[in-house]
Design an enzyme around this catalytic site. Structure first.
Site, PDB file in Angstrom:
ATOM      1  N   ARG A 123      13.256  35.090  26.308  1.00  0.00           N
ATOM      2  CA  ARG A 123      12.419  34.628  27.431  1.00  0.00           C
ATOM      3  C   ARG A 123      12.369  33.110  27.542  1.00  0.00           C
ATOM      4  NH1 ARG A 123       8.922  38.732  25.533  1.00  0.00           N
ATOM      5  NH2 ARG A 123       9.120  40.612  26.783  1.00  0.00           N
ATOM      6  N   LYS A 145      18.007  23.891  38.309  1.00  0.00           N
ATOM      7  CA  LYS A 145      18.510  25.116  38.945  1.00  0.00           C
ATOM      8  C   LYS A 145      19.592  25.697  38.045  1.00  0.00           C
ATOM      9  CE  LYS A 145      17.800  24.370  43.907  1.00  0.00           C
ATOM     10  NZ  LYS A 145      18.487  24.162  45.206  1.00  0.00           N
ATOM     11  N   GLU A 187      28.818  14.130  46.709  1.00  0.00           N
ATOM     12  CA  GLU A 187      27.367  14.237  46.470  1.00  0.00           C
ATOM     13  C   GLU A 187      26.745  12.840  46.373  1.00  0.00           C
ATOM     14  OE1 GLU A 187      25.916  17.118  46.676  1.00  0.00           O
ATOM     15  OE2 GLU A 187      27.573  18.506  46.339  1.00  0.00           O
ATOM     16  N   LYS A 229      17.812  11.964  42.846  1.00  0.00           N
ATOM     17  CA  LYS A 229      17.624  13.391  42.589  1.00  0.00           C
ATOM     18  C   LYS A 229      16.322  13.614  41.820  1.00  0.00           C
ATOM     19  CE  LYS A 229      19.177  17.846  41.841  1.00  0.00           C
ATOM     20  NZ  LYS A 229      20.186  18.831  41.757  1.00  0.00           N
ATOM     21  N   GLU A 239      11.742  23.760  45.565  1.00  0.00           N
ATOM     22  CA  GLU A 239      12.311  23.748  46.912  1.00  0.00           C
ATOM     23  C   GLU A 239      11.426  24.444  47.950  1.00  0.00           C
ATOM     24  OE1 GLU A 239      16.619  23.902  46.853  1.00  0.00           O
ATOM     25  OE2 GLU A 239      16.599  24.665  48.899  1.00  0.00           O
ATOM     26  N   ARG A 243      12.887  19.232  48.799  1.00  0.00           N
ATOM     27  CA  ARG A 243      14.115  19.388  48.000  1.00  0.00           C
ATOM     28  C   ARG A 243      15.287  19.899  48.850  1.00  0.00           C
ATOM     29  NH1 ARG A 243      14.890  21.554  41.760  1.00  0.00           N
ATOM     30  NH2 ARG A 243      17.155  21.449  41.788  1.00  0.00           N
ATOM     31  N   ASN A 247      20.418  19.544  50.383  1.00  0.00           N
ATOM     32  CA  ASN A 247      21.446  20.431  50.943  1.00  0.00           C
ATOM     33  C   ASN A 247      22.121  19.846  52.180  1.00  0.00           C
ATOM     34  OD1 ASN A 247      21.217  22.641  49.132  1.00  0.00           O
ATOM     35  ND2 ASN A 247      19.218  23.042  50.035  1.00  0.00           N
ATOM     36  N   HIS A 250      25.565  20.894  53.244  1.00  0.00           N
ATOM     37  CA  HIS A 250      25.890  22.107  52.493  1.00  0.00           C
ATOM     38  C   HIS A 250      25.892  23.368  53.366  1.00  0.00           C
ATOM     39  CE1 HIS A 250      25.514  19.376  49.219  1.00  0.00           C
ATOM     40  NE2 HIS A 250      25.688  20.289  48.301  1.00  0.00           N
ATOM     41  N   HIS A 254      29.122  25.187  52.921  1.00  0.00           N
ATOM     42  CA  HIS A 254      29.169  26.531  52.323  1.00  0.00           C
ATOM     43  C   HIS A 254      29.862  27.517  53.257  1.00  0.00           C
ATOM     44  CE1 HIS A 254      25.687  25.884  49.274  1.00  0.00           C
ATOM     45  NE2 HIS A 254      26.867  25.788  48.686  1.00  0.00           N
ATOM     46  N   HIS A 267      34.095  22.475  46.054  1.00  0.00           N
ATOM     47  CA  HIS A 267      32.780  22.289  46.671  1.00  0.00           C
ATOM     48  C   HIS A 267      32.672  20.948  47.427  1.00  0.00           C
ATOM     49  CE1 HIS A 267      28.517  22.822  47.089  1.00  0.00           C
ATOM     50  NE2 HIS A 267      28.286  21.674  46.476  1.00  0.00           N
TER      51      HIS A 267
HETATM   52  P1  NAD Z   1      33.383  22.762  36.833  1.00  0.00           P
HETATM   53  O1  NAD Z   1      32.287  22.897  35.875  1.00  0.00           O
HETATM   54  O2  NAD Z   1      34.209  23.944  37.148  1.00  0.00           O
HETATM   55  O3  NAD Z   1      34.334  21.569  36.353  1.00  0.00           O
HETATM   56  C1  NAD Z   1      35.482  21.246  37.107  1.00  0.00           C
HETATM   57  C2  NAD Z   1      36.728  21.228  36.239  1.00  0.00           C
HETATM   58  O4  NAD Z   1      36.733  20.051  35.447  1.00  0.00           O
HETATM   59  C3  NAD Z   1      36.832  22.392  35.264  1.00  0.00           C
HETATM   60  O5  NAD Z   1      38.158  22.803  35.195  1.00  0.00           O
HETATM   61  C4  NAD Z   1      36.409  21.771  33.937  1.00  0.00           C
HETATM   62  O6  NAD Z   1      36.984  22.437  32.845  1.00  0.00           O
HETATM   63  C5  NAD Z   1      36.956  20.397  34.068  1.00  0.00           C
HETATM   64  N1  NAD Z   1      36.282  19.341  33.313  1.00  0.00           N
HETATM   65  C6  NAD Z   1      34.954  19.181  33.120  1.00  0.00           C
HETATM   66  N2  NAD Z   1      34.715  18.002  32.528  1.00  0.00           N
HETATM   67  C7  NAD Z   1      35.907  17.416  32.313  1.00  0.00           C
HETATM   68  C8  NAD Z   1      36.289  16.172  31.766  1.00  0.00           C
HETATM   69  N3  NAD Z   1      35.399  15.254  31.370  1.00  0.00           N
HETATM   70  N4  NAD Z   1      37.613  15.877  31.684  1.00  0.00           N
HETATM   71  C9  NAD Z   1      38.546  16.787  32.163  1.00  0.00           C
HETATM   72  N5  NAD Z   1      38.228  17.963  32.720  1.00  0.00           N
HETATM   73  C10 NAD Z   1      36.918  18.276  32.808  1.00  0.00           C
HETATM   74  O7  NAD Z   1      32.869  22.240  38.258  1.00  0.00           O
HETATM   75  P2  NAD Z   1      31.744  21.217  38.711  1.00  0.00           P
HETATM   76  O8  NAD Z   1      32.219  20.662  39.995  1.00  0.00           O
HETATM   77  O9  NAD Z   1      31.326  20.297  37.627  1.00  0.00           O
HETATM   78  O10 NAD Z   1      30.504  22.190  38.989  1.00  0.00           O
HETATM   79  C11 NAD Z   1      30.555  23.180  39.991  1.00  0.00           C
HETATM   80  C12 NAD Z   1      29.437  24.165  39.751  1.00  0.00           C
HETATM   81  O11 NAD Z   1      28.195  23.476  39.804  1.00  0.00           O
HETATM   82  C13 NAD Z   1      29.365  25.266  40.784  1.00  0.00           C
HETATM   83  O12 NAD Z   1      29.227  26.503  40.130  1.00  0.00           O
HETATM   84  C14 NAD Z   1      28.097  24.958  41.565  1.00  0.00           C
HETATM   85  O13 NAD Z   1      27.458  26.121  42.045  1.00  0.00           O
HETATM   86  C15 NAD Z   1      27.262  24.264  40.526  1.00  0.00           C
HETATM   87  N6  NAD Z   1      26.242  23.376  41.061  1.00  0.00           N
HETATM   88  C16 NAD Z   1      24.984  23.532  40.600  1.00  0.00           C
HETATM   89  C17 NAD Z   1      23.983  22.694  41.036  1.00  0.00           C
HETATM   90  C18 NAD Z   1      22.616  22.826  40.463  1.00  0.00           C
HETATM   91  O14 NAD Z   1      21.694  22.166  40.959  1.00  0.00           O
HETATM   92  N7  NAD Z   1      22.428  23.598  39.430  1.00  0.00           N
HETATM   93  C19 NAD Z   1      24.263  21.673  41.955  1.00  0.00           C
HETATM   94  C20 NAD Z   1      25.571  21.544  42.413  1.00  0.00           C
HETATM   95  C21 NAD Z   1      26.556  22.392  41.959  1.00  0.00           C
HETATM   96  N1  GLY Z   2      21.900  20.789  44.316  1.00  0.00           N
HETATM   97  C1  GLY Z   2      20.743  21.022  45.086  1.00  0.00           C
HETATM   98  C2  GLY Z   2      19.491  21.066  44.298  1.00  0.00           C
HETATM   99  O1  GLY Z   2      19.492  20.822  43.119  1.00  0.00           O
HETATM  100  O2  GLY Z   2      18.468  21.350  44.839  1.00  0.00           O
END
Ligand code: NAD
Ligand code: GLY
Length: 366
Positions: A123, A145, A187, A229, A239, A243, A247, A250, A254, A267
Site C-alpha cells: 500500500r 503522476k 515540453e 512544474k 489536477e 494543473r 497539457n 497535448h 495525443h 510524444h
Molecule cells: P523512455 O523512458 O522510453 O526513454 C526514452 C529512451 O531513452 C528509452 O529507449 C530509454 O532506454 C533511453 N534512455 C533513457 N535515458 C537515457 C540516457 N541517459 N542515455 C541513453 N538512453 C537513455 O521515454 P521518456 O520520453 O523519458 O518518457 C516517456 C514516458 O513518460 C511515457 O510513458 C509518458 O506517458 C510518460 N510521461 C509521464 C508524465 C508524468 O507526469 N508522469 C509526464 C510526461 C510523460
Molecule cells: N505531465 C502533465 C502533468 O504532470 O500533469
C-alpha cells in the site's frame, strides 16, 4: 558545476529536486540524509543499465544500503500489468518491508512504472526519481503522476503518488539520442508558452536546431522548467484546475499519437504539432494575436516537425480526440494561449473551427 535545489511544496509531502552534473554516485548519501533506512530496489531499463547502473549501485552500497537492481525492457510496452507484476514479485522475493524504498533510474517509462510499483507495494513505500531523459527531468519525474497503460489507453491505471526526492544528473543527457532530447525540448518550450514569457524569450534567443548547447544552457532550462512544474503542482496536485495547463499541446498531440497507433511519432514530436495546432486555433478564435502566433510558430518550426505518415485523414485525427482524458462529456477541452506566457482552459471551441484547422494542417504537412 554547483548543484541547485528547489522544493515541490506539498505540505508534509514536500520534496526537493536537486540538479547537478556528474553526481549520481551521491544518491546513497542523499538518501541517508533523508532518513531512508531499509532495502532499496532500483528499477532501470536495458539502455540505462549499462550506462548508469554501476555508478548508481556503487553510491548506494558505499552508503551502506542493501540494494538490488531490476532491468526492464526499454520502451512504452513496459508500462504494463505484467511488468508491474514481475517487479512486485521481485520486491517480495527481496523481502522488502515498509521501510524499504524504490529508486527509478531512467526515463519516463521507468519513472511511471517504478512509481506505480512504489504506490502499490504494501500500500505504498517511499521512492525517488533519478530521471535520465530530458523529458523525465523536466516533466514526468516531478508531480507524482504514476501509471501503467491499459490496452485501450495510455496511463489509465495509476495514482498521484509523490516521490521523496528527485535527483537530476545533467551528465546523463550526454548519452541521450538527439530524437529523445528533442522530445523533452518540446515540453521545455511548452513551459515558456504557458507560464513564463521571459523563459520563452531566453529559449527564442539561445535554442539552436541541433540542440548542441552548453552545459549551462541545459542547467538553466531544466531548473526553470522544474520551477514552473513545481509551482503548478503545488497549486493543484490532483489536477482539479490549473494543473491542466501542463497539457497545452497535448489534446491534439495525443490525437495524432492515437491516430497513428502510437507508432509514428514519439510524444514530443506529437506535442510539437499539438502546440502549433493549439496556437493556430487560439488565433482563429480571436484569442491570440498574429504577431505572437508568428513568434510561437518560428520557435516550433526551429525545433523541426516530423513528416506526417502518408494517408493520415482528418477523421482519424478527430477519432483520436475522443479518448482525451480532459474531455467533459461531448465537450473537448483545449488549453489555448492568450499571449506568450499565459494560457487558459477553453471548452467552447466550435467544431467547424476544429474541422478547418485540421483540414488546413493536413494540406500544409502532407
Ligand atoms: P523512455 O523512458 O522510453 O526513454 C526514452 C529512451 O531513452 C528509452 O529507449 C530509454 O532506454 C533511453 N534512455 C533513457 N535515458 C537515457 C540516457 N541517459 N542515455 C541513453 N538512453 C537513455 O521515454 P521518456 O520520453 O523519458 O518518457 C516517456 C514516458 O513518460 C511515457 O510513458 C509518458 O506517458 C510518460 N510521461 C509521464 C508524465 C508524468 O507526469 N508522469 C509526464 C510526461 C510523460
Ligand atoms: N505531465 C502533465 C502533468 O504532470 O500533469
Amino acid at each position: 558545476m554547483e548543484t541547485s535545489k528547489l522544493t515541490v511544496d506539498l505540505g508534509s509531502r514536500s520534496y526537493d529536486i536537486i540538479i547537478g552534473y556528474d553526481f549520481l554516485e551521491t544518491l546513497g548519501k542523499q538518501l541517508r540524509a533523508l532518513g531512508f533506512k531499509g532495502k532499496l530496489l532500483v528499477i532501470t531499463d536495458e539502455n540505462v543499465f549499462p550506462l548508469y547502473g554501476d555508478s548508481c549501485m556503487k553510491g548506494l552500497k558505499e552508503a551502506g544500503y542493501s540494494a538490488k537492481i531490476e532491468v526492464i525492457p526499454a520502451g512504452e510496452g513496459s508500462k504494463s500489468w505484467s511488468a508491474a507484476d514481475k517487479l512486485l514479485t521481485s520486491a517480495l522475493e527481496f523481502v522488502m518491508d515498509r521501510d524499504s524504498g524504490i529508486v527509478a533510474l531512467g526515463g519516463g517509462v521507468v519513472g511511471d512504472l517504478a512509481g506505480f510499483v512504489a504506490a502499490t507495494y504494501l500500500r505504498g513505500v517511499a521512492y525517488v526519481q533519478v530521471p535520465t531523459t530530458l523529458l523525465a527531468q523536466v516533466d514526468s519525474s516531478v508531480g507524482g503522476k504514476v501509471a501503467i497503460n491499459h490496452p485501450r489507453g495510455k496511463n489509465i491505471i495509476g495514482a498521484f503518488y509523490q516521490p521523496r526526492l528527485v535527483l537530476i544528473d545533467l551528465k546523463t543527457l550526454e548519452t541521450l539520442p538527439v530524437r529523445e532530447l528533442r522530445t523533452g525540448m518540446a515540453e521545455v518550450v511548452k513551459y515558456g508558452i504557458i507560464r513564463d514569457r521571459s523563459f520563452f524569450d531566453y529559449l527564442h534567443e539561445h535554442l539552436n536546431p541541433s540542440l548542441e548547447q552548453e552545459k549551462d544552457f541545459y542547467k538553466h532550462i531544466v531548473y526553470r522548467s522544474c520551477v514552473i512544474k513545481a509551482e503548478v503542482v503545488s497549486e493543484d496536485e490532483r489536477e482539479g484546475g490549473i494543473r491542466a495547463i501542463l497539457n497545452f499541446g497535448h489534446t491534439l498531440g495525443h490525437a495524432l499519437e492515437a491516430a497513428t497507433s502510437y507508432k509514428h511519432f514519439n510524444h514530443g514530436e506529437a506535442v510539437n504539432f499539438g502546440m502549433l495546432l493549439a496556437s493556430r486555433l487560439a488565433h482563429m478564435q480571436g484569442i491570440l494575436d498574429k504577431e505572437s502566433l508568428k513568434i510561437i510558430e518560428e520557435m516550433l518550426f526551429r525545433m523541426g516537425f516530423k513528416e506526417l505518415p502518408p494517408g493520415l485523414t482528418a477523421a482519424e485525427i478527430k477519432e483520436g480526440l475522443k479518448y482525451d482524458k480532459k474531455r467533459r462529456g461531448e465537450k473537448l477541452v483545449f488549453i489555448l494561449p492568450e499571449k506568450i506566457g499565459k494560457v487558459r482552459i477553453y471548452t467552447d471551441i466550435p467544431g467547424s473551427l476544429l474541422d478547418r484547422l485540421i483540414d488546413e494542417f493536413l494540406k500544409e504537412f502532407k
